[in-house]
Design a protein around this motif. Structure first.
Motif, PDB file in Angstrom:
ATOM      1  N   GLY A 193       0.630  58.903  -4.166  1.00  0.00           N
ATOM      2  CA  GLY A 193       0.546  59.994  -3.207  1.00  0.00           C
ATOM      3  C   GLY A 193      -0.482  59.749  -2.109  1.00  0.00           C
ATOM      4  O   GLY A 193      -1.049  58.666  -1.977  1.00  0.00           O
ATOM      5  N   ARG A 194      -0.704  60.788  -1.321  1.00  0.00           N
ATOM      6  CA  ARG A 194      -1.601  60.708  -0.166  1.00  0.00           C
ATOM      7  C   ARG A 194      -2.921  61.414  -0.487  1.00  0.00           C
ATOM      8  O   ARG A 194      -3.027  62.636  -0.427  1.00  0.00           O
ATOM      9  N   TRP A 195      -3.920  60.637  -0.850  1.00  0.00           N
ATOM     10  CA  TRP A 195      -5.229  61.198  -1.195  1.00  0.00           C
ATOM     11  C   TRP A 195      -5.830  61.860   0.045  1.00  0.00           C
ATOM     12  O   TRP A 195      -5.966  61.233   1.091  1.00  0.00           O
ATOM     13  N   ALA A 240       1.421  55.904  -1.495  1.00  0.00           N
ATOM     14  CA  ALA A 240       0.242  55.462  -2.256  1.00  0.00           C
ATOM     15  C   ALA A 240      -0.984  55.412  -1.348  1.00  0.00           C
ATOM     16  O   ALA A 240      -0.872  55.320  -0.123  1.00  0.00           O
ATOM     17  N   THR A 241      -2.167  55.469  -1.969  1.00  0.00           N
ATOM     18  CA  THR A 241      -3.429  55.366  -1.241  1.00  0.00           C
ATOM     19  C   THR A 241      -4.364  54.432  -2.005  1.00  0.00           C
ATOM     20  O   THR A 241      -4.509  54.563  -3.229  1.00  0.00           O
ATOM     21  N   LEU A 266      -3.536  57.059 -11.130  1.00  0.00           N
ATOM     22  CA  LEU A 266      -3.513  55.633 -10.796  1.00  0.00           C
ATOM     23  C   LEU A 266      -2.133  55.052 -11.075  1.00  0.00           C
ATOM     24  O   LEU A 266      -1.469  55.400 -12.069  1.00  0.00           O
ATOM     25  N   LEU A 267      -1.731  54.134 -10.218  1.00  0.00           N
ATOM     26  CA  LEU A 267      -0.460  53.437 -10.412  1.00  0.00           C
ATOM     27  C   LEU A 267      -0.637  52.314 -11.433  1.00  0.00           C
ATOM     28  O   LEU A 267      -1.698  51.689 -11.510  1.00  0.00           O
ATOM     29  N   VAL A 325       3.780  48.937   3.219  1.00  0.00           N
ATOM     30  CA  VAL A 325       3.654  49.325   4.628  1.00  0.00           C
ATOM     31  C   VAL A 325       2.326  50.069   4.782  1.00  0.00           C
ATOM     32  O   VAL A 325       2.120  51.138   4.223  1.00  0.00           O
ATOM     33  N   ASP A 326       1.416  49.470   5.549  1.00  0.00           N
ATOM     34  CA  ASP A 326       0.102  50.064   5.788  1.00  0.00           C
ATOM     35  C   ASP A 326       0.241  51.077   6.931  1.00  0.00           C
ATOM     36  O   ASP A 326       0.400  50.715   8.089  1.00  0.00           O
TER      37      ASP A 326
END
Length: 330
Positions: A193-195, A240-241, A266-267, A325-326
């Motif tokens: 997700g987006r922290w 992800a973050t 965490l992933l 993708v950053d």
């Protein structure tokens, strides 16, 4: 017949233990309790027997009786009575590939301290079905080392910086620094997700319990111990973050449980992670927990500047990040 062991403090063979022996304590064992010293020195002897010879006064230090909690001093001369022990198991060897990997993973070394970039999948010590961990491997690789002890722990699946003391005085010093919070430890973690930028600190007490299977689990509970982690966003990716985590306290699974608690597990975490997110990133190439002890900043005795050590991400974790993708570059 008396066997005089001067300054070794190393376990004797079964034949040598058939006579009274004397051991002179060096700096390597100064500060250690006599009972813990004897349990290691008399390998194969049941703990109950060790405490019995202490209670009966058969063990003497500088010709005097001592109690089990007595702490050894450099120069102490210990008298150990004849004692029968069970046949010791031969220590396991270390494969050439593992030995080469660990040697290449040493980040810093002097006469007091080792810092190793521990590979993921290697436990820090043996036990619970694990015959050999990092500390056992190092002891086999360094047979002449008089003292090698873990300063702290890392989970088996966590990679990165871990400290191993080469002197008991250094171990005591670093344990004091850990208690005082003067050692700066930073981790890199990839979370689902987006922290949010506003989420900089997680302050939530953690309680540890053991399931019937023997597995340790940790959860947030008002009955737990105070636990604080600082987080900072490093990079954002699709779904992800990458965050930097700085644990202020040092609880079991702290970063993993705090990240889960605020909704960004965490992933690659098969214990606390989100199964759907973990499955998605496994398809992208993530085969392990994405948690890496990236750096240490450690005060050193009698030195003005702290020791700073960093460990690069392993090739598999870096490759995964490179493939994502950053969003910060879009």
């Amino acid at each position: 017949m008396t066997d005089l062991e001067v300054g070794s403090g190393s376990p004797q063979s079964q034949a040598e233990k058939s006579a009274v022996s004397f051991v002179e304590i060096t700096d390597a064992h100064a500060g250690q309790r006599i009972d813990n010293f004897l349990i290691t020195y008399l390998k194969g002897v049941p703990k109950s027997r060790v405490y019995r010879i202490l209670r009966k006064g058969e063990v003497r230090v500088n010709k005097g009786r001592i109690k089990a909690e007595y702490r050894l001093c450099e120069g102490d001369l210990i008298r150990i009575p004849p004692i029968r022990v069970s046949e010791e198991k031969r220590p396991l060897g270390v494969s050439a590939s593992l030995g080469k990997l660990i040697q290449a993973s040493i980040l810093f070394e002097d006469d007091r301290l080792l810092v190793v970039n521990k590979p993921s999948g290697l436990a820090v010590h043996g036990g619970s079905g694990i015959s050999q961990g990092l500390i056992e491997v190092l002891r086999v690789m360094r047979p002449d080392a008089r003292f090698l002890e873990l300063v702290h722990r890392l989970d088996r699946d966590t990679s990165g910086c871990i400290m191993v003391a080469k002197k008991r005085s250094m171990l005591r010093f670093l344990h004091e620094q850990l208690r005082n919070g003067t050692i700066d430890k930073r981790y890199l973690a990839l979370v689902a997700g987006r922290w949010p930028n506003r989420r900089k600190v997680v302050n939530a007490p953690l309680l540890k319990n053991t399931l019937q299977s023997g597995e340790r689990m940790v959860h947030v509970s008002p009955e737990g111990k105070r636990s604080v982690t600082e987080f900072a966003v490093i990079s954002r990716y699709q779904q992800a973050t990458l965050v930097e985590a700085k644990p202020i306290s040092g609880r079991t699974h702290q970063i993993r449980v705090h990240a889960l608690h605020v909704g960004y597990p965490l992933l690659g975490d098969d214990k606390y992670g989100d199964q759907q997110a973990c499955k998605l990133f496994k398809e992208k190439g993530l085969k392990r927990l994405f948690l890496h002890a990236a750096s240490l900043k450690v005060p050193m005795p009698e030195e003005e500047k702290p020791l700073e050590v960093s460990a690069a991400l392993s090739a598999d974790l870096q490759s995964l990040l490179d493939s994502l993708v950053d969003e910060s570059r879009c």
